[in-house]
Each structure stands twice: as C-alpha cells, then as structure tokens.
Design an enzyme around this catalytic site. Sequence first.
Site, PDB file in Angstrom:
ATOM      1  N   MET A   1     -32.785   5.910 -13.181  1.00 41.82           N
ATOM      2  CA  MET A   1     -31.905   5.329 -14.165  1.00 41.82           C
ATOM      3  C   MET A   1     -32.327   3.873 -14.337  1.00 41.82           C
ATOM      4  O   MET A   1     -32.442   3.141 -13.356  1.00 41.82           O
ATOM      5  CB  MET A   1     -30.457   5.460 -13.700  1.00 41.82           C
ATOM      6  N   GLY A  42     -32.339   8.860  -3.523  1.00 41.22           N
ATOM      7  CA  GLY A  42     -32.220   7.411  -3.449  1.00 41.22           C
ATOM      8  C   GLY A  42     -31.064   6.937  -4.302  1.00 41.22           C
ATOM      9  O   GLY A  42     -30.308   7.728  -4.864  1.00 41.22           O
ATOM     10  N   GLY A  43     -30.934   5.634  -4.413  1.00 38.07           N
ATOM     11  CA  GLY A  43     -29.791   5.032  -5.094  1.00 38.07           C
ATOM     12  C   GLY A  43     -29.571   5.515  -6.508  1.00 38.07           C
ATOM     13  O   GLY A  43     -28.533   6.066  -6.834  1.00 38.07           O
ATOM     14  N   GLU A  44     -30.556   5.313  -7.376  1.00 41.80           N
ATOM     15  CA  GLU A  44     -30.395   5.666  -8.787  1.00 41.80           C
ATOM     16  C   GLU A  44     -31.484   6.621  -9.257  1.00 41.80           C
ATOM     17  O   GLU A  44     -31.726   6.757 -10.437  1.00 41.80           O
ATOM     18  CB  GLU A  44     -30.388   4.408  -9.659  1.00 41.80           C
ATOM     19  N   GLU A  45     -32.111   7.280  -8.319  1.00 43.97           N
ATOM     20  CA  GLU A  45     -33.194   8.203  -8.662  1.00 43.97           C
ATOM     21  C   GLU A  45     -32.767   9.642  -8.415  1.00 43.97           C
ATOM     22  O   GLU A  45     -31.956   9.927  -7.532  1.00 43.97           O
ATOM     23  CB  GLU A  45     -34.441   7.896  -7.830  1.00 43.97           C
TER      24      GLU A  45
END
Length: 126
Positions: A1, A42-45
Amino acid sequence: MDHFKLFNDRYGHVEGDLCLYNVAQAIACTVSRTEDFVARYGGEEFVVLLPQTDKQGALFIAEHIQKAIEELQIPHADSFTGYLTLSMGINAINKDVECAQKDFIKAADSALYYSKRQGRNCLALS
C-alpha cells in the site's frame, strides 16, 4: 500500500486498520480459485500466491487487484491521486527451474521496490 505510514499518521491507526481490512477483502475477492492464497506480509504489504500461474497470469490478476483497490476510493490526502493506491512486484516460478523460497521472495520484493521507484501505483515483473 503506497504511503501507508503517512495514511496512519494522518487518519490514525483505527482508520489504518479499517483500510488494511478493506484492502485485504478487495484482494481476496479478486482471486477466486480455492488454491490461491492471500495474506498480510508485514505492515502494509500483502502476498498473493497463485499456484500454477505464469507471469502473464499473475500480471492479469495484479491488474484486477489494482482496479479493485482503485474502485474502493479510500481517501488518502498524501497520495498523488488523492486515494489509496498499491504498488506491486510480481514473480513466477518456472516449473522447469528450481528456485529457493528466499530467492523467489527476494525477486518479488525487488520488483516491488522497482515499482515504488517508478512513482507508485505501478506493477513490475521480476
């Protein structure tokens, strides 16, 4: 993102979590085979695994995912489009060539960073 940290900073973590959920749902609705797999990575993946799919097939699905995210029209004031976008790195395994899992992921990750360097909201094949 694309620019998700900026999204969280501007809108807060509650909105960030809702955004992650909506994106995950949109991606999951785009892939339809039972063997396809979508997960947060992961965080925004996110990672989308498409068994028995070549690069052209993966590119086709990626384009549909990108369109599905665009249709969500999630406001993102820190994005050049004004809405949340995705950058994607695409890789596929040639069934005739052995590839270690870490090498496969590294190639997809390199394609993702290439996509980001191209200005975001892009797709890149490894």
